[in-house]
Design a protein around this motif. Structure first.
Motif, PDB file in Angstrom:
ATOM      1  N   ALA A   1      38.434  35.015  34.552  1.00 24.10           N
ATOM      2  CA  ALA A   1      37.223  35.429  35.248  1.00 24.10           C
ATOM      3  C   ALA A   1      37.350  35.064  36.715  1.00 24.10           C
ATOM      4  N   GLY A   2      36.896  35.950  37.588  1.00 24.73           N
ATOM      5  CA  GLY A   2      36.853  35.691  39.027  1.00 24.73           C
ATOM      6  C   GLY A   2      35.422  35.826  39.508  1.00 24.73           C
ATOM      7  N   ASP A   3      35.251  36.179  40.784  1.00 20.23           N
ATOM      8  CA  ASP A   3      33.904  36.382  41.304  1.00 20.23           C
ATOM      9  C   ASP A   3      33.340  37.742  40.897  1.00 20.23           C
ATOM     10  N   TRP A   4      34.220  38.757  40.869  1.00 17.47           N
ATOM     11  CA  TRP A   4      33.735  40.118  40.656  1.00 17.47           C
ATOM     12  C   TRP A   4      33.951  40.610  39.231  1.00 17.47           C
ATOM     13  N   ALA A   5      34.893  40.002  38.529  1.00  9.38           N
ATOM     14  CA  ALA A   5      35.297  40.609  37.265  1.00  9.38           C
ATOM     15  C   ALA A   5      35.702  39.562  36.245  1.00  9.38           C
ATOM     16  N   VAL A   6      35.666  39.998  34.977  1.00  3.14           N
ATOM     17  CA  VAL A   6      36.269  39.200  33.909  1.00  3.14           C
ATOM     18  C   VAL A   6      37.435  40.011  33.355  1.00  3.14           C
TER      19      VAL A   6
ATOM     20  N   ALA B   1      42.125  44.191  30.158  1.00  2.58           N
ATOM     21  CA  ALA B   1      41.020  45.025  30.640  1.00  2.58           C
ATOM     22  C   ALA B   1      40.271  44.210  31.674  1.00  2.58           C
ATOM     23  N   ARG B   2      40.270  44.675  32.934  1.00  2.00           N
ATOM     24  CA  ARG B   2      39.498  44.004  33.989  1.00  2.00           C
ATOM     25  C   ARG B   2      38.170  44.738  34.094  1.00  2.00           C
ATOM     26  N   ILE B   3      37.095  44.015  33.837  1.00  2.00           N
ATOM     27  CA  ILE B   3      35.774  44.640  33.789  1.00  2.00           C
ATOM     28  C   ILE B   3      34.872  44.003  34.829  1.00  2.00           C
TER      29      ILE B   3
ATOM     30  N   LEU C   1      45.159  47.395  32.521  1.00  2.00           N
ATOM     31  CA  LEU C   1      46.378  47.022  33.258  1.00  2.00           C
ATOM     32  C   LEU C   1      47.408  46.406  32.331  1.00  2.00           C
ATOM     33  N   GLU C   2      48.645  46.411  32.781  1.00  2.00           N
ATOM     34  CA  GLU C   2      49.644  45.645  32.043  1.00  2.00           C
ATOM     35  C   GLU C   2      49.290  44.156  32.142  1.00  2.00           C
ATOM     36  N   TRP C   3      49.668  43.410  31.125  1.00  2.00           N
ATOM     37  CA  TRP C   3      49.368  41.980  31.072  1.00  2.00           C
ATOM     38  C   TRP C   3      50.151  41.231  32.147  1.00  2.00           C
ATOM     39  N   LEU C   4      49.475  40.307  32.855  1.00  2.00           N
ATOM     40  CA  LEU C   4      50.106  39.541  33.932  1.00  2.00           C
ATOM     41  C   LEU C   4      49.927  38.048  33.690  1.00  2.00           C
ATOM     42  N   GLU C   5      50.906  37.289  34.151  1.00  2.00           N
ATOM     43  CA  GLU C   5      50.834  35.826  34.078  1.00  2.00           C
ATOM     44  C   GLU C   5      50.686  35.267  35.496  1.00  2.00           C
TER      45      GLU C   5
ATOM     46  N   ALA D   1      47.898  41.991  42.906  1.00  2.00           N
ATOM     47  CA  ALA D   1      46.755  42.585  42.211  1.00  2.00           C
ATOM     48  C   ALA D   1      45.493  42.298  43.021  1.00  2.00           C
ATOM     49  N   ASP D   2      44.486  43.132  42.827  1.00  2.00           N
ATOM     50  CA  ASP D   2      43.139  42.795  43.304  1.00  2.00           C
ATOM     51  C   ASP D   2      43.097  42.445  44.799  1.00  2.00           C
ATOM     52  N   LEU D   3      43.729  43.278  45.640  1.00  2.00           N
ATOM     53  CA  LEU D   3      43.772  42.966  47.075  1.00  2.00           C
ATOM     54  C   LEU D   3      42.502  43.376  47.813  1.00  2.00           C
TER      55      LEU D   3
HETATM   56  N1  LIG Z   1      46.345  42.254  34.410  1.00  2.00           N
HETATM   57  C1  LIG Z   1      45.904  41.011  34.148  1.00  2.00           C
HETATM   58  N2  LIG Z   1      46.530  40.204  33.260  1.00  2.00           N
HETATM   59  C2  LIG Z   1      46.064  38.958  33.006  1.00  2.00           C
HETATM   60  N3  LIG Z   1      44.985  38.423  33.592  1.00  2.00           N
HETATM   61  C3  LIG Z   1      44.325  39.172  34.484  1.00  2.00           C
HETATM   62  C4  LIG Z   1      44.733  40.498  34.824  1.00  2.00           C
HETATM   63  N4  LIG Z   1      43.881  40.996  35.752  1.00  2.00           N
HETATM   64  C5  LIG Z   1      42.977  40.024  35.995  1.00  2.00           C
HETATM   65  N5  LIG Z   1      43.233  38.922  35.234  1.00  2.00           N
HETATM   66  C6  LIG Z   1      42.468  37.667  35.213  1.00  2.00           C
HETATM   67  O1  LIG Z   1      41.118  37.919  35.523  1.00  2.00           O
HETATM   68  C7  LIG Z   1      40.726  37.193  36.702  1.00  2.00           C
HETATM   69  C8  LIG Z   1      39.829  38.063  37.531  1.00  2.00           C
HETATM   70  O2  LIG Z   1      40.484  39.244  37.891  1.00  2.00           O
HETATM   71  P1  LIG Z   1      40.552  39.746  39.401  1.00  2.00           P
HETATM   72  O3  LIG Z   1      41.072  41.144  39.350  1.00  2.00           O
HETATM   73  O4  LIG Z   1      41.305  38.776  40.247  1.00  2.00           O
HETATM   74  O5  LIG Z   1      38.996  39.798  39.761  1.00  2.00           O
HETATM   75  P2  LIG Z   1      38.138  39.134  40.923  1.00  2.00           P
HETATM   76  O6  LIG Z   1      37.803  40.312  41.805  1.00  2.00           O
HETATM   77  O7  LIG Z   1      36.950  38.600  40.207  1.00  2.00           O
HETATM   78  O8  LIG Z   1      38.950  38.108  41.628  1.00  2.00           O
HETATM   79  C9  LIG Z   1      42.035  36.795  37.373  1.00  2.00           C
HETATM   80  O9  LIG Z   1      41.937  35.598  38.066  1.00  2.00           O
HETATM   81  C10 LIG Z   1      42.993  36.669  36.212  1.00  2.00           C
HETATM   82  O10 LIG Z   1      42.840  35.376  35.629  1.00  2.00           O
END
Ligand SMILES: Nc1ncnc2c1ncn2[C@@H]1O[C@H](COP(=O)(O)OP(=O)(O)O)[C@@H](O)[C@H]1O
Ligand SMILES: [Mg+2]
Length: 233
Positions: free
Chosen positions: A43-48, A59-61, A102-106, A170-172
């Motif tokens: 979870a971040g500020d904008w999405a889970v 799934a980024r929602i 999205l593809e799974w990321l670490e 990601a998420d720039l």
């Molecule tokens: N493709 C992904 N694979 C694994 N975790 C992800 C992926 N995309 C996002 N996440 C997780 O979700 C969190 C929030 O996503 P992010 O796109 O960074 O949103 P925000 O705009 O809230 O920062 C990230 O910090 C990460 O932990």
């Protein structure tokens, strides 16, 4: 896996394997995924983010993300670099939410992430093609969206690694959260006039995991201000 010229091979296309009507919002989507065995993983500020049962897909929602279409455009237009996540599906959700499959990321170490951001800012040769697409899509966002953040998000959490070992950005892009949410409180009529209601219905439901949740008083002030502004329109 890579092609002979070093580019990543196209991944098998994945789809959202849950039935979802066109009227589904972020809550209904999240419930449907959990019911199908997906698990919350970030979870971040904008999405889970939720992880698929086979672990391969995220799934980024977001309940409200005006920058989502630009992030999706970046992932498509920079796919040839292999330095952005593979985007299997993007769709806007009812009320202004946003889904990215999205593809799974670490996560990666903070110094590795900082190096990647530095290289991108300096347009170093190994990321020059990506830097050009980032600049082009960012300029488009600034032209088209009144609340687009003036700078690319250099949070190190946004640099991640794919299962096949690529380092990706990601998420720039995002909306300018501080300016937008300060304006919701100070001048809700301006927000109401510049973002259609159906694109900001859930703007006070952001997870705000990094910055910290809004207080109940602030939430009430934002919701009341927007409702009064909508009633005046
Ligand atoms: N493709 C992904 N694979 C694994 N975790 C992800 C992926 N995309 C996002 N996440 C997780 O979700 C969190 C929030 O996503 P992010 O796109 O960074 O949103 P925000 O705009 O809230 O920062 C990230 O910090 C990460 O932990
Ligand atoms: Mg982020």
């Amino acid at each position: 896996m890579t092609l002979d010229d070093g580019r990543p091979a196209p991944a098998p296309r994945r789809h959202l394997a849950v039935p979802l009507g066109a009227e589904a919002d972020h809550r209904r989507l999240e419930r449907a995924l959990v019911a199908a065995g997906w698990t919350h993983c970030g979870a971040g500020d904008w999405a889970v983010a939720l992880r698929s049962p086979d672990g391969l897909t995220a799934a980024r929602i977001s309940p409200f993300d005006p920058a989502g279409p630009y992030t999706a455009a970046l992932y498509r237009e920079a796919a040839h670099t292999g330095q952005v996540p593979r985007l299997y599906e993007h769709r806007r959700l009812a009320g202004g939410g946003d889904l990215q499959l999205l593809e799974w990321l670490e996560p990666v170490a903070a110094d590795e992430a900082a190096d990647f951001h530095r290289a991108l800012t300096a347009r170093e040769p190994q990321v020059a093609a990506l830097a050009d697409v980032v600049r082009r899509v960012h300029e488009r966002g600034l032209r088209e969206q009144p609340w687009f953040a003036p700078k690319v998000d250099e949070n190190p959490d946004n640099i991640m690694r794919t299962a096949d070992g690529r380092l990706v950005a990601a998420d720039l892009f995002s909306a300018d959260g501080p300016r937008l949410y300060a304006t919701v409180l100070d001048d809700p009529d301006l927000v109401a006039a510049t973002i259609p209601e159906h694109e900001r219905r859930f703007m006070t439901e952001l997870p705000m995991t990094n910055t910290g949740a809004w207080s109940p008083e602030t939430l009430a002030a934002m919701r009341n201000g927007l409702a009064a502004a909508d009633a005046r329109c």
